[in-house]
Design a protein around this motif. Structure first.
Motif, PDB file in Angstrom:
ATOM      1  N   ARG A   1       0.827  -1.223   0.000  1.00 34.40           N
ATOM      2  CA  ARG A   1       0.000   0.000   0.000  1.00 34.40           C
ATOM      3  C   ARG A   1       0.857   1.267   0.000  1.00 34.40           C
ATOM      4  O   ARG A   1       0.577   2.213  -0.735  1.00 34.40           O
ATOM      5  N   ILE A   2       1.891   1.292   0.840  1.00 35.79           N
ATOM      6  CA  ILE A   2       2.754   2.478   0.912  1.00 35.79           C
ATOM      7  C   ILE A   2       3.448   2.717  -0.425  1.00 35.79           C
ATOM      8  O   ILE A   2       3.515   3.853  -0.909  1.00 35.79           O
ATOM      9  N   ILE A   3       3.955   1.665  -1.043  1.00 36.75           N
ATOM     10  CA  ILE A   3       4.629   1.809  -2.346  1.00 36.75           C
ATOM     11  C   ILE A   3       3.620   2.280  -3.400  1.00 36.75           C
ATOM     12  O   ILE A   3       3.919   3.175  -4.202  1.00 36.75           O
ATOM     13  N   ALA A   4       2.415   1.717  -3.406  1.00 44.66           N
ATOM     14  CA  ALA A   4       1.392   2.110  -4.392  1.00 44.66           C
ATOM     15  C   ALA A   4       0.963   3.568  -4.197  1.00 44.66           C
ATOM     16  O   ALA A   4       0.843   4.319  -5.173  1.00 44.66           O
TER      17      ALA A   4
ATOM     18  N   THR B   1       1.642   6.651  -6.835  1.00 42.97           N
ATOM     19  CA  THR B   1       0.538   7.489  -7.317  1.00 42.97           C
ATOM     20  C   THR B   1       0.829   8.964  -7.081  1.00 42.97           C
ATOM     21  O   THR B   1       0.647   9.801  -7.973  1.00 42.97           O
ATOM     22  N   VAL B   2       1.310   9.281  -5.876  1.00 43.50           N
ATOM     23  CA  VAL B   2       1.609  10.679  -5.544  1.00 43.50           C
ATOM     24  C   VAL B   2       2.744  11.204  -6.415  1.00 43.50           C
ATOM     25  O   VAL B   2       2.715  12.356  -6.855  1.00 43.50           O
ATOM     26  N   LEU B   3       3.739  10.374  -6.683  1.00 49.32           N
ATOM     27  CA  LEU B   3       4.837  10.804  -7.553  1.00 49.32           C
ATOM     28  C   LEU B   3       4.398  10.935  -9.010  1.00 49.32           C
ATOM     29  O   LEU B   3       4.948  11.747  -9.758  1.00 49.32           O
TER      30      LEU B   3
ATOM     31  N   GLY C   1      11.465   7.881 -10.190  1.00 45.41           N
ATOM     32  CA  GLY C   1      11.816   6.465 -10.047  1.00 45.41           C
ATOM     33  C   GLY C   1      12.840   6.247  -8.946  1.00 45.41           C
ATOM     34  O   GLY C   1      12.737   5.287  -8.163  1.00 45.41           O
ATOM     35  N   LEU C   2      13.822   7.125  -8.845  1.00 43.23           N
ATOM     36  CA  LEU C   2      14.840   7.012  -7.801  1.00 43.23           C
ATOM     37  C   LEU C   2      14.218   7.189  -6.416  1.00 43.23           C
ATOM     38  O   LEU C   2      14.557   6.457  -5.478  1.00 43.23           O
ATOM     39  N   ALA C   3      13.301   8.127  -6.269  1.00 37.77           N
ATOM     40  CA  ALA C   3      12.633   8.343  -4.983  1.00 37.77           C
ATOM     41  C   ALA C   3      11.814   7.116  -4.586  1.00 37.77           C
ATOM     42  O   ALA C   3      11.832   6.689  -3.424  1.00 37.77           O
TER      43      ALA C   3
ATOM     44  N   TYR D   1      13.684   0.424  -0.943  1.00 38.48           N
ATOM     45  CA  TYR D   1      14.913  -0.105  -0.345  1.00 38.48           C
ATOM     46  C   TYR D   1      14.930   0.113   1.169  1.00 38.48           C
ATOM     47  O   TYR D   1      15.257  -0.797   1.935  1.00 38.48           O
ATOM     48  N   ALA D   2      14.591   1.313   1.612  1.00 38.83           N
ATOM     49  CA  ALA D   2      14.607   1.627   3.047  1.00 38.83           C
ATOM     50  C   ALA D   2      13.611   0.758   3.811  1.00 38.83           C
ATOM     51  O   ALA D   2      13.937   0.224   4.880  1.00 38.83           O
ATOM     52  N   LEU D   3      12.409   0.604   3.285  1.00 37.96           N
ATOM     53  CA  LEU D   3      11.411  -0.220   3.963  1.00 37.96           C
ATOM     54  C   LEU D   3      11.810  -1.700   3.967  1.00 37.96           C
ATOM     55  O   LEU D   3      11.618  -2.395   4.963  1.00 37.96           O
ATOM     56  N   SER D   4      12.372  -2.173   2.870  1.00 36.17           N
ATOM     57  CA  SER D   4      12.812  -3.574   2.796  1.00 36.17           C
ATOM     58  C   SER D   4      13.947  -3.845   3.772  1.00 36.17           C
ATOM     59  O   SER D   4      13.954  -4.859   4.469  1.00 36.17           O
ATOM     60  N   ARG D   5      14.899  -2.950   3.837  1.00 33.76           N
ATOM     61  CA  ARG D   5      16.041  -3.140   4.737  1.00 33.76           C
ATOM     62  C   ARG D   5      15.598  -3.094   6.195  1.00 33.76           C
ATOM     63  O   ARG D   5      16.040  -3.896   7.011  1.00 33.76           O
ATOM     64  N   ASN D   6      14.720  -2.159   6.519  1.00 35.90           N
ATOM     65  CA  ASN D   6      14.212  -2.062   7.884  1.00 35.90           C
ATOM     66  C   ASN D   6      13.489  -3.336   8.282  1.00 35.90           C
ATOM     67  O   ASN D   6      13.681  -3.869   9.378  1.00 35.90           O
TER      68      ASN D   6
END
Length: 145
Positions: free
Chosen positions: A13-16, A20-22, A43-45, A51-56
């Motif tokens: 949900r957060i990624i989607a 959308t916002v980007l 795309g980089l953002a 990456y940050a959410l996956s690593r956490n």
């Protein structure tokens, strides 16, 4: 196991929502060369957030505490991500379990005191889980004595 505030569905949900916002500002420049200048940054953002959410999430799963209780010894091994494991042991007869419901570092701050040290236990647990662990450990230590 650490308390995880966001599961796999929340991650999607957060990624989607972020995608959308980007994408909304990019709609205004569709069909222009400006789109190709802004697209890599969007795309980089999005990749950086993923990456940050996956690593956490991976580091939270790697964090754990193992408690071994026998008549002769209580041992705690805390496995931290990207740090060496921490070890503590004591004679269970002399160990005191303390729960600071208010006024501690966090709500239901759980510590074990023995062998000249006081160690925190269950820092990654919710307050309710720490209280439950306190009651279980207290009961187990009473039975050992």
């Amino acid at each position: 196991m650490p308390h995880l505030s966001m599961g796999p569905r929340g991650f999607v949900r957060i990624i989607a929502i972020s995608a959308t916002v980007l994408a909304l500002p990019l709609l205004g420049v569709l069909g222009t060369p400006v789109l190709w200048g802004l697209l890599p940054f969007a795309g980089l953002a999005l990749w950086a957030l993923w990456y940050a959410l996956s690593r956490n999430s991976a580091e939270r799963r790697a964090l754990r505490e193992d408690v071994l209780l026998t008549k002769e010894r209580i041992e705690i091994t805390r496995v931290n991500p990207r740090k060496p494991a921490q070890h503590w042991h004591a004679n269970p007869y002399w160990v005191r379990v303390k729960l600071a419901e208010k006024g501690g570092a966090v709500e239901n701050y759980l510590t074990l005191e023995g062998n000249g040290r006081e160690v925190e236990l269950g820092a990654f647990l919710s307050p309710e889980e720490r209280a439950s662990l306190y009651h279980e450990l207290s009961r187990a230590l009473r039975q050992m004595r």
